[in-house]
Design a protein around this motif. Sequence first.
Motif, PDB file in Angstrom:
ATOM      1  N   ILE A  47     -12.839  12.912  -1.015  1.00  0.00           N
ATOM      2  CA  ILE A  47     -13.933  13.063  -1.986  1.00  0.00           C
ATOM      3  C   ILE A  47     -13.974  14.502  -2.519  1.00  0.00           C
ATOM      4  O   ILE A  47     -14.196  14.724  -3.712  1.00  0.00           O
ATOM      5  N   ARG A  48     -13.750  15.466  -1.652  1.00  0.00           N
ATOM      6  CA  ARG A  48     -13.733  16.870  -2.121  1.00  0.00           C
ATOM      7  C   ARG A  48     -12.665  17.059  -3.200  1.00  0.00           C
ATOM      8  O   ARG A  48     -12.903  17.722  -4.216  1.00  0.00           O
ATOM      9  N   LYS A  49     -11.481  16.467  -2.993  1.00  0.00           N
ATOM     10  CA  LYS A  49     -10.394  16.567  -3.991  1.00  0.00           C
ATOM     11  C   LYS A  49     -10.791  15.887  -5.296  1.00  0.00           C
ATOM     12  O   LYS A  49     -10.538  16.407  -6.383  1.00  0.00           O
ATOM     13  N   GLY A  73     -12.844  16.770 -11.072  1.00  0.00           N
ATOM     14  CA  GLY A  73     -13.834  16.455 -12.102  1.00  0.00           C
ATOM     15  C   GLY A  73     -14.435  15.064 -12.021  1.00  0.00           C
ATOM     16  O   GLY A  73     -15.169  14.639 -12.911  1.00  0.00           O
ATOM     17  N   MET A  74     -14.112  14.346 -10.942  1.00  0.00           N
ATOM     18  CA  MET A  74     -14.671  12.995 -10.766  1.00  0.00           C
ATOM     19  C   MET A  74     -16.124  13.074 -10.305  1.00  0.00           C
ATOM     20  O   MET A  74     -16.493  13.946  -9.523  1.00  0.00           O
ATOM     21  N   LYS A  75     -16.922  12.116 -10.753  1.00  0.00           N
ATOM     22  CA  LYS A  75     -18.249  11.883 -10.177  1.00  0.00           C
ATOM     23  C   LYS A  75     -18.065  10.836  -9.077  1.00  0.00           C
ATOM     24  O   LYS A  75     -17.204   9.957  -9.193  1.00  0.00           O
ATOM     25  N   MET A  80       0.847  -1.195   0.000  1.00  0.00           N
ATOM     26  CA  MET A  80       0.000   0.000   0.000  1.00  0.00           C
ATOM     27  C   MET A  80       0.884   1.248   0.000  1.00  0.00           C
ATOM     28  O   MET A  80       2.037   1.192   0.364  1.00  0.00           O
ATOM     29  N   GLY A  81       0.336   2.356  -0.387  1.00  0.00           N
ATOM     30  CA  GLY A  81       1.071   3.597  -0.523  1.00  0.00           C
ATOM     31  C   GLY A  81       0.279   4.469  -1.463  1.00  0.00           C
ATOM     32  O   GLY A  81      -0.863   4.782  -1.177  1.00  0.00           O
ATOM     33  N   VAL A  82       0.866   4.795  -2.613  1.00  0.00           N
ATOM     34  CA  VAL A  82       0.139   5.585  -3.604  1.00  0.00           C
ATOM     35  C   VAL A  82      -0.386   4.653  -4.692  1.00  0.00           C
ATOM     36  O   VAL A  82       0.346   3.815  -5.204  1.00  0.00           O
ATOM     37  N   LEU A  83      -1.660   4.782  -4.990  1.00  0.00           N
ATOM     38  CA  LEU A  83      -2.257   3.966  -6.049  1.00  0.00           C
ATOM     39  C   LEU A  83      -2.713   4.894  -7.175  1.00  0.00           C
ATOM     40  O   LEU A  83      -3.680   5.644  -7.002  1.00  0.00           O
ATOM     41  N   PRO A  84      -2.032   4.882  -8.325  1.00  0.00           N
ATOM     42  CA  PRO A  84      -2.464   5.731  -9.443  1.00  0.00           C
ATOM     43  C   PRO A  84      -3.819   5.275  -9.979  1.00  0.00           C
ATOM     44  O   PRO A  84      -4.050   4.078 -10.153  1.00  0.00           O
ATOM     45  N   VAL A  85      -4.695   6.221 -10.222  1.00  0.00           N
ATOM     46  CA  VAL A  85      -6.005   5.912 -10.797  1.00  0.00           C
ATOM     47  C   VAL A  85      -5.865   5.935 -12.319  1.00  0.00           C
ATOM     48  O   VAL A  85      -5.340   6.899 -12.873  1.00  0.00           O
ATOM     49  N   PRO A  86      -6.324   4.872 -13.000  1.00  0.00           N
ATOM     50  CA  PRO A  86      -6.209   4.835 -14.466  1.00  0.00           C
ATOM     51  C   PRO A  86      -6.842   6.073 -15.115  1.00  0.00           C
ATOM     52  O   PRO A  86      -7.872   6.575 -14.648  1.00  0.00           O
ATOM     53  N   ALA A  87      -6.216   6.544 -16.187  1.00  0.00           N
ATOM     54  CA  ALA A  87      -6.618   7.811 -16.818  1.00  0.00           C
ATOM     55  C   ALA A  87      -8.060   7.802 -17.313  1.00  0.00           C
ATOM     56  O   ALA A  87      -8.705   8.845 -17.368  1.00  0.00           O
ATOM     57  N   GLU A  88      -8.587   6.602 -17.676  1.00  0.00           N
ATOM     58  CA  GLU A  88      -9.951   6.574 -18.234  1.00  0.00           C
ATOM     59  C   GLU A  88     -11.043   6.654 -17.152  1.00  0.00           C
ATOM     60  O   GLU A  88     -12.225   6.770 -17.471  1.00  0.00           O
ATOM     61  N   VAL A  89     -10.650   6.589 -15.886  1.00  0.00           N
ATOM     62  CA  VAL A  89     -11.652   6.616 -14.808  1.00  0.00           C
ATOM     63  C   VAL A  89     -12.290   7.998 -14.698  1.00  0.00           C
ATOM     64  O   VAL A  89     -11.594   9.010 -14.609  1.00  0.00           O
ATOM     65  N   ARG A  90     -13.621   8.017 -14.737  1.00  0.00           N
ATOM     66  CA  ARG A  90     -14.387   9.265 -14.636  1.00  0.00           C
ATOM     67  C   ARG A  90     -15.277   9.295 -13.398  1.00  0.00           C
ATOM     68  O   ARG A  90     -15.798  10.333 -13.015  1.00  0.00           O
ATOM     69  N   ALA A  91     -15.495   8.102 -12.818  1.00  0.00           N
ATOM     70  CA  ALA A  91     -16.424   8.005 -11.678  1.00  0.00           C
ATOM     71  C   ALA A  91     -15.850   7.051 -10.634  1.00  0.00           C
ATOM     72  O   ALA A  91     -15.268   6.021 -10.981  1.00  0.00           O
ATOM     73  N   ILE A  92     -16.029   7.403  -9.381  1.00  0.00           N
ATOM     74  CA  ILE A  92     -15.603   6.533  -8.282  1.00  0.00           C
ATOM     75  C   ILE A  92     -16.853   6.050  -7.562  1.00  0.00           C
ATOM     76  O   ILE A  92     -17.722   6.848  -7.174  1.00  0.00           O
ATOM     77  N   LEU A  93     -16.953   4.726  -7.438  1.00  0.00           N
ATOM     78  CA  LEU A  93     -18.109   4.060  -6.837  1.00  0.00           C
ATOM     79  C   LEU A  93     -17.684   3.502  -5.486  1.00  0.00           C
ATOM     80  O   LEU A  93     -16.700   2.755  -5.402  1.00  0.00           O
ATOM     81  N   PHE A 105      -8.391   6.677   1.668  1.00  0.00           N
ATOM     82  CA  PHE A 105      -8.753   7.261   0.369  1.00  0.00           C
ATOM     83  C   PHE A 105      -7.676   8.213  -0.138  1.00  0.00           C
ATOM     84  O   PHE A 105      -7.592   8.488  -1.328  1.00  0.00           O
ATOM     85  N   THR A 106      -6.862   8.743   0.784  1.00  0.00           N
ATOM     86  CA  THR A 106      -5.807   9.687   0.374  1.00  0.00           C
ATOM     87  C   THR A 106      -4.721   9.000  -0.443  1.00  0.00           C
ATOM     88  O   THR A 106      -3.903   9.679  -1.053  1.00  0.00           O
ATOM     89  N   GLU A 107      -4.701   7.670  -0.460  1.00  0.00           N
ATOM     90  CA  GLU A 107      -3.669   6.935  -1.222  1.00  0.00           C
ATOM     91  C   GLU A 107      -3.968   6.880  -2.716  1.00  0.00           C
ATOM     92  O   GLU A 107      -3.133   6.476  -3.505  1.00  0.00           O
ATOM     93  N   LEU A 108      -5.198   7.284  -3.096  1.00  0.00           N
ATOM     94  CA  LEU A 108      -5.530   7.309  -4.527  1.00  0.00           C
ATOM     95  C   LEU A 108      -4.908   8.558  -5.162  1.00  0.00           C
ATOM     96  O   LEU A 108      -5.095   9.668  -4.671  1.00  0.00           O
ATOM     97  N   PHE A 109      -4.197   8.341  -6.248  1.00  0.00           N
ATOM     98  CA  PHE A 109      -3.522   9.443  -6.933  1.00  0.00           C
ATOM     99  C   PHE A 109      -4.196   9.656  -8.284  1.00  0.00           C
ATOM    100  O   PHE A 109      -4.200   8.764  -9.125  1.00  0.00           O
ATOM    101  N   LEU A 110      -4.802  10.822  -8.453  1.00  0.00           N
ATOM    102  CA  LEU A 110      -5.517  11.113  -9.699  1.00  0.00           C
ATOM    103  C   LEU A 110      -4.585  11.817 -10.674  1.00  0.00           C
ATOM    104  O   LEU A 110      -4.141  12.937 -10.395  1.00  0.00           O
ATOM    105  N   PRO A 111      -4.287  11.179 -11.806  1.00  0.00           N
ATOM    106  CA  PRO A 111      -3.405  11.813 -12.803  1.00  0.00           C
ATOM    107  C   PRO A 111      -3.941  13.164 -13.256  1.00  0.00           C
ATOM    108  O   PRO A 111      -3.196  14.100 -13.477  1.00  0.00           O
ATOM    109  N   SER A 112      -5.264  13.273 -13.344  1.00  0.00           N
ATOM    110  CA  SER A 112      -5.889  14.487 -13.876  1.00  0.00           C
ATOM    111  C   SER A 112      -5.735  15.674 -12.941  1.00  0.00           C
ATOM    112  O   SER A 112      -5.956  16.806 -13.337  1.00  0.00           O
ATOM    113  N   SER A 113      -5.368  15.406 -11.676  1.00  0.00           N
ATOM    114  CA  SER A 113      -5.288  16.510 -10.727  1.00  0.00           C
ATOM    115  C   SER A 113      -3.890  17.115 -10.638  1.00  0.00           C
ATOM    116  O   SER A 113      -3.625  17.982  -9.850  1.00  0.00           O
ATOM    117  N   THR A 114      -2.977  16.608 -11.462  1.00  0.00           N
ATOM    118  CA  THR A 114      -1.606  17.141 -11.423  1.00  0.00           C
ATOM    119  C   THR A 114      -1.482  18.344 -12.341  1.00  0.00           C
ATOM    120  O   THR A 114      -2.300  18.526 -13.240  1.00  0.00           O
TER     121      THR A 114
END
Length: 245
Positions: free
Chosen positions: A123-125, A130-132, A1-14, A236-245
């Motif tokens: 979730i705010r981040k 732009g995530m749903k 565990m640590g930082v988990l990059p979120v795949p670029a095609e992800v638009r929604a988190i369930l 949840f802070t371990e999720l790294f969103l490429p789009s937020s860089t």
Amino acid sequence: MGVLPVPAEVRAILLDIEGTTTPIAFVQETLFPYIKDNVKEYLRAHWEEEECQRDVGLLRKQSGSGEEELERVIQAVVDNVHWQMSLDRKTTALKQLQGHMWRAAYATGHVKGEIFEDVVPAIRKWREAGMKVYIYSSGSVEAQKLLFGYSTEGDILELFDGHFDTKIGPKVESESYRRIAASIGCATNNILFLTDVPREANAAEEADTHVAVVIRPGNAGLTDDEKSYYSLISSFTELFLPSST
């Protein structure tokens, strides 16, 4: 565990609730005991109300009870509720009464929905990026909205774009995730599903949904195979969103 990059095609988190956004202990040690401890008092207080009578009628097919038998009737319903809960029954009648009791408990401040402290800032981040964000839980949509509407973090319902429960299908069936994607209006691989249950993760993955398994205090342990197979996060802070860089 640590930082988990979120795949670029992800638009929604369930998000799952129990063991993911919320401690399992909250459900097992607060919500369910509340029903057992308060059902008699609740029935006495609300007996004359139409909603309560519908709940009781579902729990127990009554043949006309006279006023003098009220306490006996209430006790029979109480015993039935305790019996069903001891067997972990999930009948519509039981879930309906529980839902109405929890609604009253949240509204009067007797119960507050517990949320892990990393959840709301994360979730705010995500939303800023732009995530749903959606909820998918076996608890009813009404129960979900109560938990997040009367939470330890205040009313956080605005953070969610929608709610799903088992009306869309069981969480361990891949078809449910296809239905959710269709309902959201995206492909299954545009969704990242966070859950603490490998069987659910497996079903989502079969539908080509991205998955991470959440490790929280009190959650069931994972096998070595599951630990090596799934992407794991403990916050949840371990999720790294490429789009937020």
